[in-house]
Design a protein around this motif. Structure first.
Motif, mmCIF file in Angstrom:
data_model
loop_
_atom_site.group_PDB
_atom_site.id
_atom_site.type_symbol
_atom_site.label_atom_id
_atom_site.label_comp_id
_atom_site.label_asym_id
_atom_site.label_seq_id
_atom_site.Cartn_x
_atom_site.Cartn_y
_atom_site.Cartn_z
ATOM 1 N N ALA A 1 -3.474 -12.321 2.393
ATOM 2 C CA ALA A 1 -4.457 -12.267 1.305
ATOM 3 C C ALA A 1 -5.314 -11.009 1.406
ATOM 4 O O ALA A 1 -5.603 -10.359 0.391
ATOM 5 N N ALA A 2 -5.725 -10.654 2.620
ATOM 6 C CA ALA A 2 -6.547 -9.459 2.807
ATOM 7 C C ALA A 2 -5.778 -8.205 2.423
ATOM 8 O O ALA A 2 -6.323 -7.295 1.785
ATOM 9 N N ALA A 3 -4.502 -8.153 2.813
ATOM 10 C CA ALA A 3 -3.677 -6.994 2.471
ATOM 11 C C ALA A 3 -3.469 -6.892 0.955
ATOM 12 O O ALA A 3 -3.497 -5.800 0.384
ATOM 13 N N ALA A 4 -3.280 -8.046 0.297
ATOM 14 C CA ALA A 4 -3.093 -8.044 -1.158
ATOM 15 C C ALA A 4 -4.359 -7.592 -1.864
ATOM 16 O O ALA A 4 -4.314 -6.823 -2.831
ATOM 17 N N ALA A 5 -5.535 -8.070 -1.389
ATOM 18 C CA ALA A 5 -6.810 -7.670 -1.985
ATOM 19 C C ALA A 5 -7.046 -6.173 -1.784
ATOM 20 O O ALA A 5 -7.535 -5.477 -2.690
ATOM 21 N N ALA A 6 -6.698 -5.658 -0.586
ATOM 22 C CA ALA A 6 -6.842 -4.208 -0.336
ATOM 23 C C ALA A 6 -5.936 -3.405 -1.244
ATOM 24 O O ALA A 6 -6.253 -2.263 -1.600
ATOM 25 N N GLY A 7 -4.813 -4.012 -1.660
ATOM 26 C CA GLY A 7 -3.882 -3.325 -2.552
ATOM 27 C C GLY A 7 -4.226 -3.468 -4.024
ATOM 28 O O GLY A 7 -3.487 -2.981 -4.885
ATOM 29 N N GLY A 8 -5.340 -4.149 -4.326
ATOM 30 C CA GLY A 8 -5.788 -4.230 -5.720
ATOM 31 C C GLY A 8 -5.700 -5.605 -6.358
ATOM 32 O O GLY A 8 -6.035 -5.768 -7.539
ATOM 33 N N MET A 9 -5.266 -6.641 -5.622
ATOM 34 C CA MET A 9 -5.195 -7.984 -6.201
ATOM 35 C C MET A 9 -6.599 -8.542 -6.446
ATOM 36 O O MET A 9 -7.449 -8.511 -5.547
ATOM 37 N N VAL A 10 -6.837 -9.036 -7.631
ATOM 38 C CA VAL A 10 -8.095 -9.714 -7.958
ATOM 39 C C VAL A 10 -7.927 -11.184 -7.612
ATOM 40 O O VAL A 10 -7.032 -11.862 -8.111
ATOM 41 N N THR A 11 -8.778 -11.700 -6.740
ATOM 42 C CA THR A 11 -8.649 -13.093 -6.323
ATOM 43 C C THR A 11 -9.053 -14.038 -7.448
ATOM 44 O O THR A 11 -9.745 -13.655 -8.393
ATOM 45 N N MET A 12 -8.626 -15.289 -7.312
ATOM 46 C CA MET A 12 -8.979 -16.306 -8.312
ATOM 47 C C MET A 12 -10.483 -16.425 -8.487
ATOM 48 O O MET A 12 -10.987 -16.500 -9.606
ATOM 49 N N ARG A 13 -11.188 -16.459 -7.360
ATOM 50 C CA ARG A 13 -12.633 -16.641 -7.439
ATOM 51 C C ARG A 13 -13.284 -15.468 -8.161
ATOM 52 O O ARG A 13 -14.160 -15.661 -9.007
#
Length: 587
Positions: free
Chosen positions: A544-556
Motif C-alpha cells: 500500500a505504501a509503495a502504491a501511494a508513493a507511486g500516485g495511488m489515491v487511497t479510498m479514505r
C-alpha cells in the motif's frame, strides 16, 4: 372547508365531470415526471372498458404505473388541499362524535382533530361529497378537508380501532397464523386473498419508493418486524398485523416459486414485479427461525441501474484509469470490498464498457443480477456440480475474449482464472478484502505463485459506498483547525478554503440528511515497482505504501476529497473506510 352539499347528477354528466378531473390529475402526474402519455392513454382506455366506473388514480396504482403517494401529491396540487403524512395521523381515535369506525374504514377517512366547531378530516378521495355530507351531519360541525394516502389511512384506522378493541391481550395476536401454519392448502388460499395480495404489493411499492435495496421481514412472538435497507442502513417501517405473518410470507414464497410447505430448510427464489411502470427483479431468501421464516428480499431496479462509471462516483481521472485497464487485451482486473460495497455494479459498468460486437463476453455469476444484451451470462448451480471452477473450465473452450467470474471464492477458481489470463483472456472478478493491497496478499495465501500473480494481475480496485448528502437540506460549514490538521484536509482545499457539509434532514430524504450513495475507491496499478516488491514477499502495508508513493489515491483520501466537495460528510467517510496504516499518504 365546509362540507359541500351533495347534489344528484345524471349518470352521463357525472361521468363527464369525472373524466375532466381524471385528465387533470393525469396532467399533473405527467408534469411531475411520474407518468408518460402512453401509460395515461392505457389507463384511460382500461377505465372506460370496465363495467363499473373506477377512479383513474386507483387504476394507475393497480397497474403499478404510479404509487399511492404520487396520486395523493398530485391531488393535493390539483385541488389546493394539504397533504398529510402518516406522522400527522393520531395513534388513538380523537373523534368524540358518533361516527362509525366501519364507515370511516369503508370510505378511507380518518379524523385528525376535533374541537367544538370544526372537525379536520383526511380523505383518500376528497371529492366524495357523500362522505363529507354524512360526517358533517353526524358531527354537526364544519369539515376541514385534507388528503391522505389510502394505505396510510388504513394503517391509522387499524391502529386506532383494532388495537383498542384488542386491549392489552397480546395472546390473540397470532391466532390466524397459529390456526393455519400447519395447513398448507388453507395457507395457500389465505395467501391468495385480495387483502394479503394488496398488503404485499403495498410493501413492495413502499420499499421501491423509499429506494430500499433490501426488505427484511422477521417474525417474532408478538410482532412481525419489517425493515428496509436504505442507503446501506436498516430502517424500521410500520409492519402488517401479526395475524397475517404466515399469509404474507407464504404470498412472497408463492410469487418466488418456492415451496410453501417446506419451512424447515432455507430456500432461495426470485420473481419480477412492476412498480410505477418499471420492472424490479427481486431475489428472495428464507431461513427458519423460532417463530416462523425470516425473509429477505433484494430489490434490483434494472431500469434505474447506472452502468457507467461517472454516475457511480468515479472521478474523471479514475474513469480514465479504468478505461485504460479495460483496454488491455488480457490479464485480470479485481474489484474488492466487503459485501454490499457495490462491487457487482462496478463490474457490470466495466462489462457495459467492453460490450462491443467484436468481443465475445461470458460471465459466471451467483446470482445473475442484471441481464445485459449481447453478453452470455451463466448462473452457477452447486447442487448439480456447476461451480465457479467447473464453469470456468468449460467456458474457456468457448473462445471468449472477456470472462467475468462473480467471485474468486477458492484456490481452484483463482488458479484457473490466472491461467485464463495468461492464455490471452481478459478476466474480471471480485474478492472480499479490505483494500487493494490486501487482495495481493489474499491471492498469495490462496496458493497463487508470486511469479504467476505478477504476470496476470493488471490492476486491483477497492471500494466502499458512502451516503450522499441530500441536495435540499445540507448545510455548509468551516471545520475547526484540529479537524483540518488531523486529516490533512488542506490537501483538498477549494480556492484555498477548506469547508465541509453537514446532514440536516428534510421531507425529501426521510429526515436522514442523505439521499443515494456514491463509491469511494482506490486503484492499484500493477507497476514494475509493485511487481518487484511482490517477489520479495512483502506485507500489505508495504504494498500500500509503495502504491501511494507511486500516485495511488487511497479510498479514505478519495472520500475526503468528496467530503470537501460537498458530496458526502466527513463522518460518512470515517464510518466506511478502514483505518489507514501509518507511513503512507496519498499525494
Amino acid at each position: 372547508m365546509q362540507a359541500p352539499a351533495y347534489q344528484e347528477n345524471s349518470g352521463s354528466s357525472e361521468r363527464l365531470a369525472n373524466d375532466l378531473r381524471d385528465k387533470s390529475l393525469c396532467e399533473y402526474l405527467v408534469e411531475f415526471g411520474k407518468l408518460d402519455q402512453h401509460n395515461v392513454q392505457r389507463a384511460l382506455e382500461l377505465q372506460h372498458k370496465q363495467g363499473e366506473w373506477e377512479q383513474i388514480g386507483s387504476i394507475l396504482v393497480k397497474l403499478g404505473l404510479v404509487s399511492e403517494h404520487d396520486v395523493a401529491e398530485s391531488l393535493s396540487q390539483q385541488l389546493g388541499l394539504p397533504l398529510v403524512s402518516k406522522q400527522d395521523m393520531p395513534l388513538e381515535a380523537v373523534v368524540e362524535s358518533d361516527i362509525s369506525p366501519r364507515f370511516l374504514k369503508q370510505h378511507k377517512a380518518v379524523v385528525l382533530e376535533e374541537d367544538d366547531a370544526k372537525l379536520t378530516l383526511a380523505l383518500a378521495n376528497p371529492e366524495d361529497n357523500y362522505v363529507l355530507q354524512a360526517i358533517g351531519l353526524c358531527s354537526g360541525k364544519n369539515i376541514e378537508v385534507c388528503i391522505g394516502v389510502p394505505s396510510e389511512i388504513e394503517i391509522a384506522l387499524e391502529q386506532q380501532y383494532n388495537d383498542a378493541a384488542a386491549g392489552n391481550d397480546g395472546n390473540q395476536s397470532s391466532t390466524t397464523s397459529a390456526q393455519y401454519i400447519d395447513d398448507v392448502e388453507q395457507l395457500r388460499e389465505l395467501a391468495g386473498e385480495a387483502p394479503v395480495i394488496k398488503l404485499v404489493n403495498q410493501l413492495l411499492h413502499s420499499a421501491a419508493e423509499a429506494g430500499a435495496s433490501d426488505v427484511h421481514i422477521e417474525p417474532f412472538e408478538k410482532q412481525l418486524k419489517v425493515r428496509f435497507r436504505v442507503d446501506g442502513l436498516l430502517r424500521e417501517v410500520d409492519p402488517p398485523a401479526t395475524d397475517s405473518s404466515a399469509a404474507v410470507i407464504s404470498r412472497i414464497k408463492i410469487m418466488a416459486n418456492m415451496n410453501i410447505a417446506e419451512r424447515r430448510l432455507a430456500q432461495d427464489g426470485r420473481f419480477r414485479h412492476r412498480v410505477r411502470g418499471k420492472e424490479i427483479d427481486l431475489r428472495v431468501s428464507t431461513v427458519p427461525t423460532m417463530y416462523g421464516e425470516s425473509v429477505v428480499l433484494r430489490l434490483l431496479q434494472r431500469d434505474d441501474a447506472s452502468l457507467e462509471f461517472g454516475p457511480l462516483g468515479f472521478s474523471k481521472q479514475q474513469e480514465k484509469a479504468m478505461q485504460e485497464i479495460l483496454a488491455m487485451p488480457h490479464g485480470i482486473l479485481l474489484v474488492t470490498g466487503p459485501t454490499g460495497s457495490g462491487k457487482s455494479t462496478t463490474l457490470y459498468a466495466a462489462l457495459s464498457h467492453l460490450n462491443q460486437p467484436e468481443r465475445m463476453i461470458i460471465t459466471i455469476e451467483d446470482p445473475v443480477e442484471y441481464n445485459i444484451h449481447g453478453i452470455n451470462q451463466m448462473q452457477v448451480k452447486p447442487q448439480i456440480g456447476l461451480t465457479f471452477a467447473n464453469a470456468l473450465r468449460s467456458i474457456v473452450r468457448q473462445d471468449p475474449d472477456v470472462i467475468m467470474v462473480g467471485e474468486m471464492r477458492d484456490a481452484e477458481t483463482a488458479q484457473i482464472a490466472v491461467q485464463s489470463a495468461l492464455t490471452g483472456h481478459l478476466v474480471l472478478s471480485t474478492l472480499h478484502t479490505n483494500d487493494a493491497a490486501g487482495s495481493v496478499m489474499r491471492l498469495l495465501d490462496m496458493g497463487v505463485e508470486d511469479y504467476l500473480l505478477t504476470s496476470s494481475i493488471n490492476a486491483v480496485q477497492a471500494q466502499r459506498l458512502v451516503r450522499k448528502l441530500c441536495d435540499n437540506c445540507s448545510e455548509r460549514y468551516v471545520p475547526i483547525d484540529e479537524v483540518i490538521e488531523r486529516w490533512q484536509l488542506e490537501r483538498f482545499a477549494i480556492d484555498g478554503e477548506v469547508s465541509l457539509n453537514r446532514a440536516i434532514g428534510c421531507e425529501h430524504c426521510g429526515r436522514t440528511g442523505y439521499s443515494g450513495r456514491s463509491a469511494i475507491l482506490e486503484i492499484l496499478i500493477m507497476s514494475s515497482e509493485i511487481k518487484n516488491l511482490i517477489m520479495k514477499q512483502p506485507d500489505a502495508n508495504q504494498i500500500a505504501a509503495a502504491a501511494a508513493a507511486g500516485g495511488m489515491v487511497t479510498m479514505r483520501d478519495d472520500g475526503f476529497r468528496k467530503a470537501v466537495a460537498g458530496i458526502t460528510t466527513l463522518e460518512e467517510v470515517l464510518r466506511v473506510t478502514p483505518e489507514q496504516a501509518d507511513g503512507y499518504v496519498s499525494v
